[in-house]
Write a protein that holds these residues in place. Structure first.
Motif, PDB file in Angstrom:
ATOM      1  N   ASN A   1      33.242 -35.287  29.043  1.00  0.00           N
ATOM      2  CA  ASN A   1      33.150 -35.662  27.769  1.00  0.00           C
ATOM      3  C   ASN A   1      33.267 -34.423  26.610  1.00  0.00           C
ATOM      4  O   ASN A   1      33.287 -34.362  25.612  1.00  0.00           O
ATOM      5  CB  ASN A   1      32.370 -36.719  27.079  1.00  0.00           C
ATOM      6  CG  ASN A   1      31.891 -37.861  28.343  1.00  0.00           C
ATOM      7  OD1 ASN A   1      33.088 -37.683  28.303  1.00  0.00           O
ATOM      8  ND2 ASN A   1      31.384 -38.347  27.344  1.00  0.00           N
ATOM      9  N   THR A   2      33.970 -33.091  26.994  1.00  0.00           N
ATOM     10  CA  THR A   2      34.142 -31.773  26.564  1.00  0.00           C
ATOM     11  C   THR A   2      35.799 -31.790  25.933  1.00  0.00           C
ATOM     12  O   THR A   2      36.745 -31.747  27.218  1.00  0.00           O
ATOM     13  CB  THR A   2      33.349 -31.048  27.332  1.00  0.00           C
ATOM     14  OG1 THR A   2      31.850 -31.752  27.343  1.00  0.00           O
ATOM     15  CG2 THR A   2      33.226 -29.277  26.153  1.00  0.00           C
ATOM     16  N   VAL A   3      35.756 -30.891  25.118  1.00  0.00           N
ATOM     17  CA  VAL A   3      37.630 -30.020  24.826  1.00  0.00           C
ATOM     18  C   VAL A   3      37.264 -29.050  24.691  1.00  0.00           C
ATOM     19  O   VAL A   3      36.341 -28.867  23.839  1.00  0.00           O
ATOM     20  CB  VAL A   3      38.128 -30.998  24.271  1.00  0.00           C
ATOM     21  CG1 VAL A   3      37.852 -31.405  22.836  1.00  0.00           C
ATOM     22  CG2 VAL A   3      39.483 -30.697  24.137  1.00  0.00           C
ATOM     23  N   TYR A   4      37.999 -28.154  24.997  1.00  0.00           N
ATOM     24  CA  TYR A   4      38.227 -26.462  25.296  1.00  0.00           C
ATOM     25  C   TYR A   4      39.331 -26.200  24.177  1.00  0.00           C
ATOM     26  O   TYR A   4      40.176 -26.902  24.223  1.00  0.00           O
ATOM     27  CB  TYR A   4      37.683 -25.791  26.193  1.00  0.00           C
ATOM     28  CG  TYR A   4      36.733 -26.116  26.660  1.00  0.00           C
ATOM     29  CD1 TYR A   4      36.236 -27.441  28.431  1.00  0.00           C
ATOM     30  CD2 TYR A   4      35.444 -25.999  26.467  1.00  0.00           C
ATOM     31  CE1 TYR A   4      35.363 -27.626  28.700  1.00  0.00           C
ATOM     32  CE2 TYR A   4      34.192 -26.072  27.488  1.00  0.00           C
ATOM     33  CZ  TYR A   4      34.601 -27.573  28.772  1.00  0.00           C
ATOM     34  OH  TYR A   4      32.986 -27.721  28.923  1.00  0.00           O
ATOM     35  N   LEU A   5      39.170 -25.022  23.139  1.00  0.00           N
ATOM     36  CA  LEU A   5      40.448 -24.389  22.604  1.00  0.00           C
ATOM     37  C   LEU A   5      39.766 -23.039  23.553  1.00  0.00           C
ATOM     38  O   LEU A   5      38.814 -22.090  22.348  1.00  0.00           O
ATOM     39  CB  LEU A   5      39.847 -25.155  21.464  1.00  0.00           C
ATOM     40  CG  LEU A   5      41.358 -23.906  20.754  1.00  0.00           C
ATOM     41  CD1 LEU A   5      42.676 -24.553  21.220  1.00  0.00           C
ATOM     42  CD2 LEU A   5      41.318 -24.483  19.378  1.00  0.00           C
ATOM     43  N   GLN A   6      40.614 -22.277  24.159  1.00  0.00           N
ATOM     44  CA  GLN A   6      40.196 -21.310  24.331  1.00  0.00           C
ATOM     45  C   GLN A   6      41.470 -19.985  23.586  1.00  0.00           C
ATOM     46  O   GLN A   6      42.573 -20.383  23.916  1.00  0.00           O
ATOM     47  CB  GLN A   6      40.792 -20.842  25.948  1.00  0.00           C
ATOM     48  CG  GLN A   6      40.600 -19.179  26.555  1.00  0.00           C
ATOM     49  CD  GLN A   6      39.292 -18.684  25.861  1.00  0.00           C
ATOM     50  OE1 GLN A   6      38.217 -19.115  26.860  1.00  0.00           O
ATOM     51  NE2 GLN A   6      39.152 -17.669  25.755  1.00  0.00           N
TER      52      GLN A   6
ATOM     53  N   THR B   1      44.667 -22.130  24.216  1.00  0.00           N
ATOM     54  CA  THR B   1      45.168 -23.557  25.370  1.00  0.00           C
ATOM     55  C   THR B   1      43.832 -24.144  25.420  1.00  0.00           C
ATOM     56  O   THR B   1      42.711 -23.826  25.235  1.00  0.00           O
ATOM     57  CB  THR B   1      44.401 -22.685  26.190  1.00  0.00           C
ATOM     58  OG1 THR B   1      45.708 -21.324  26.743  1.00  0.00           O
ATOM     59  CG2 THR B   1      45.415 -23.181  27.886  1.00  0.00           C
ATOM     60  N   ILE B   2      44.401 -25.253  25.253  1.00  0.00           N
ATOM     61  CA  ILE B   2      43.310 -26.440  24.956  1.00  0.00           C
ATOM     62  C   ILE B   2      43.365 -27.275  26.612  1.00  0.00           C
ATOM     63  O   ILE B   2      44.147 -26.956  28.040  1.00  0.00           O
ATOM     64  CB  ILE B   2      43.931 -27.200  24.577  1.00  0.00           C
ATOM     65  CG1 ILE B   2      42.908 -28.408  23.995  1.00  0.00           C
ATOM     66  CG2 ILE B   2      45.297 -28.188  24.641  1.00  0.00           C
ATOM     67  CD1 ILE B   2      43.058 -29.881  22.600  1.00  0.00           C
ATOM     68  N   SER B   3      41.814 -27.048  27.080  1.00  0.00           N
ATOM     69  CA  SER B   3      41.972 -28.442  28.226  1.00  0.00           C
ATOM     70  C   SER B   3      40.360 -28.942  27.379  1.00  0.00           C
ATOM     71  O   SER B   3      39.909 -29.317  26.936  1.00  0.00           O
ATOM     72  CB  SER B   3      41.433 -27.242  29.201  1.00  0.00           C
ATOM     73  OG  SER B   3      40.244 -26.509  28.873  1.00  0.00           O
ATOM     74  N   ARG B   4      40.563 -29.297  28.398  1.00  0.00           N
ATOM     75  CA  ARG B   4      40.003 -30.573  28.939  1.00  0.00           C
ATOM     76  C   ARG B   4      38.556 -31.425  30.036  1.00  0.00           C
ATOM     77  O   ARG B   4      39.492 -31.196  30.516  1.00  0.00           O
ATOM     78  CB  ARG B   4      39.941 -31.974  27.887  1.00  0.00           C
ATOM     79  CG  ARG B   4      41.325 -32.760  28.876  1.00  0.00           C
ATOM     80  CD  ARG B   4      41.462 -34.273  27.786  1.00  0.00           C
ATOM     81  NE  ARG B   4      40.538 -35.321  27.706  1.00  0.00           N
ATOM     82  CZ  ARG B   4      40.646 -36.192  26.866  1.00  0.00           C
ATOM     83  NH1 ARG B   4      42.057 -36.262  26.531  1.00  0.00           N
ATOM     84  NH2 ARG B   4      40.194 -36.651  26.367  1.00  0.00           N
ATOM     85  N   ASP B   5      37.088 -31.718  29.648  1.00  0.00           N
ATOM     86  CA  ASP B   5      36.608 -32.080  30.894  1.00  0.00           C
ATOM     87  C   ASP B   5      36.659 -33.377  30.754  1.00  0.00           C
ATOM     88  O   ASP B   5      34.981 -33.452  30.150  1.00  0.00           O
ATOM     89  CB  ASP B   5      35.921 -31.095  31.127  1.00  0.00           C
ATOM     90  CG  ASP B   5      35.201 -31.179  32.893  1.00  0.00           C
ATOM     91  OD1 ASP B   5      34.800 -32.598  33.262  1.00  0.00           O
ATOM     92  OD2 ASP B   5      34.375 -30.365  33.208  1.00  0.00           O
TER      93      ASP B   5
ATOM     94  N   GLU C   1      31.666 -29.708  17.814  1.00  0.00           N
ATOM     95  CA  GLU C   1      32.264 -28.809  17.961  1.00  0.00           C
ATOM     96  C   GLU C   1      31.046 -27.408  18.203  1.00  0.00           C
ATOM     97  O   GLU C   1      29.817 -27.465  17.304  1.00  0.00           O
ATOM     98  CB  GLU C   1      32.923 -28.500  16.883  1.00  0.00           C
ATOM     99  CG  GLU C   1      34.641 -29.085  16.399  1.00  0.00           C
ATOM    100  CD  GLU C   1      34.068 -30.161  15.186  1.00  0.00           C
ATOM    101  OE1 GLU C   1      35.068 -30.131  14.825  1.00  0.00           O
ATOM    102  OE2 GLU C   1      32.813 -29.801  14.832  1.00  0.00           O
ATOM    103  N   SER C   2      31.051 -26.979  18.592  1.00  0.00           N
ATOM    104  CA  SER C   2      30.467 -25.007  18.675  1.00  0.00           C
ATOM    105  C   SER C   2      31.524 -24.152  19.321  1.00  0.00           C
ATOM    106  O   SER C   2      32.699 -24.037  19.685  1.00  0.00           O
ATOM    107  CB  SER C   2      28.838 -25.012  20.115  1.00  0.00           C
ATOM    108  OG  SER C   2      29.643 -25.758  21.011  1.00  0.00           O
ATOM    109  N   GLY C   3      31.037 -23.193  19.742  1.00  0.00           N
ATOM    110  CA  GLY C   3      31.020 -21.688  19.688  1.00  0.00           C
ATOM    111  C   GLY C   3      31.980 -21.293  18.350  1.00  0.00           C
ATOM    112  O   GLY C   3      32.724 -20.019  18.860  1.00  0.00           O
TER     113      GLY C   3
ATOM    114  N   LEU D   1      36.050 -22.297  22.136  1.00  0.00           N
ATOM    115  CA  LEU D   1      35.836 -22.955  20.843  1.00  0.00           C
ATOM    116  C   LEU D   1      35.403 -24.568  21.927  1.00  0.00           C
ATOM    117  O   LEU D   1      36.358 -24.840  23.219  1.00  0.00           O
ATOM    118  CB  LEU D   1      36.660 -23.760  19.956  1.00  0.00           C
ATOM    119  CG  LEU D   1      36.828 -22.745  18.669  1.00  0.00           C
ATOM    120  CD1 LEU D   1      37.269 -23.082  17.899  1.00  0.00           C
ATOM    121  CD2 LEU D   1      35.509 -22.312  18.475  1.00  0.00           C
ATOM    122  N   SER D   2      34.390 -25.221  21.861  1.00  0.00           N
ATOM    123  CA  SER D   2      33.680 -26.387  22.390  1.00  0.00           C
ATOM    124  C   SER D   2      33.756 -27.813  21.923  1.00  0.00           C
ATOM    125  O   SER D   2      32.873 -27.137  20.822  1.00  0.00           O
ATOM    126  CB  SER D   2      32.736 -26.206  23.743  1.00  0.00           C
ATOM    127  OG  SER D   2      33.015 -24.937  24.208  1.00  0.00           O
ATOM    128  N   CYS D   3      34.055 -29.228  21.590  1.00  0.00           N
ATOM    129  CA  CYS D   3      33.915 -29.905  21.315  1.00  0.00           C
ATOM    130  C   CYS D   3      33.277 -30.919  22.330  1.00  0.00           C
ATOM    131  O   CYS D   3      33.798 -31.738  23.457  1.00  0.00           O
ATOM    132  CB  CYS D   3      34.740 -30.724  20.741  1.00  0.00           C
ATOM    133  SG  CYS D   3      34.863 -32.016  19.936  1.00  0.00           S
TER     134      CYS D   3
END
Length: 122
Positions: A77-82, A69-73, A6-8, A20-22
């Motif tokens: 290989n990344t999931v985000y939490l805005q 908001t959760i999203s993924r790319d 994780e980061s952010g 946040l990014s994972c």
């Protein structure tokens, strides 16, 4: 094995935003549901949001609905939490986790990141 980093995280004032990014490595990321959990000092780790391995299926805790908001790319290989409209009660260590099933429970999540601190001041 799936490794999650994780980061952010950081410190913001109430009303502010963070993303946040994972990043996942290891086995096929796109086949896992991804979740975010958080743990405040002296409290149990609690569910925040999760997203299924395909385009469908998104879950949110009532406390963050409309703000996070959760999203993924899958290509990255990344999931985000805005996280928007942050409140002091959002202060916690935030963890991302991977599971074979989409769930609000901790037990199905087999892999966990090391966590990133989010601090919201009033």
């Amino acid at each position: 094995q799936v490794q999650l980093v994780e980061s952010g995280g950081g410190s913001v004032q109430a009303g502010g935003s963070l993303r946040l990014s994972c990043v996942a490595s290891g086995r096929t990321f796109s086949s896992y549901a991804m979740g975010w959990f958080r743990q405040a000092p002296g409290k149990e780790r609690e569910f925040v949001a999760a997203r299924g391995w395909s385009s469908g299926g998104t879950l949110y805790a009532d406390s963050v609905k409309g703000r996070f908001t959760i999203s993924r790319d899958n290509a990255e290989n990344t999931v985000y939490l805005q996280m928007n409209s942050l409140k002091p009660e959002d202060t916690a260590v935030y963890y991302c986790a991977a599971s074979r099933v989409l769930s609000v429970l901790r037990s199905p999540y087999d892999y966990w990141g090391q966590g990133t601190q989010v601090t919201v001041s009033s």
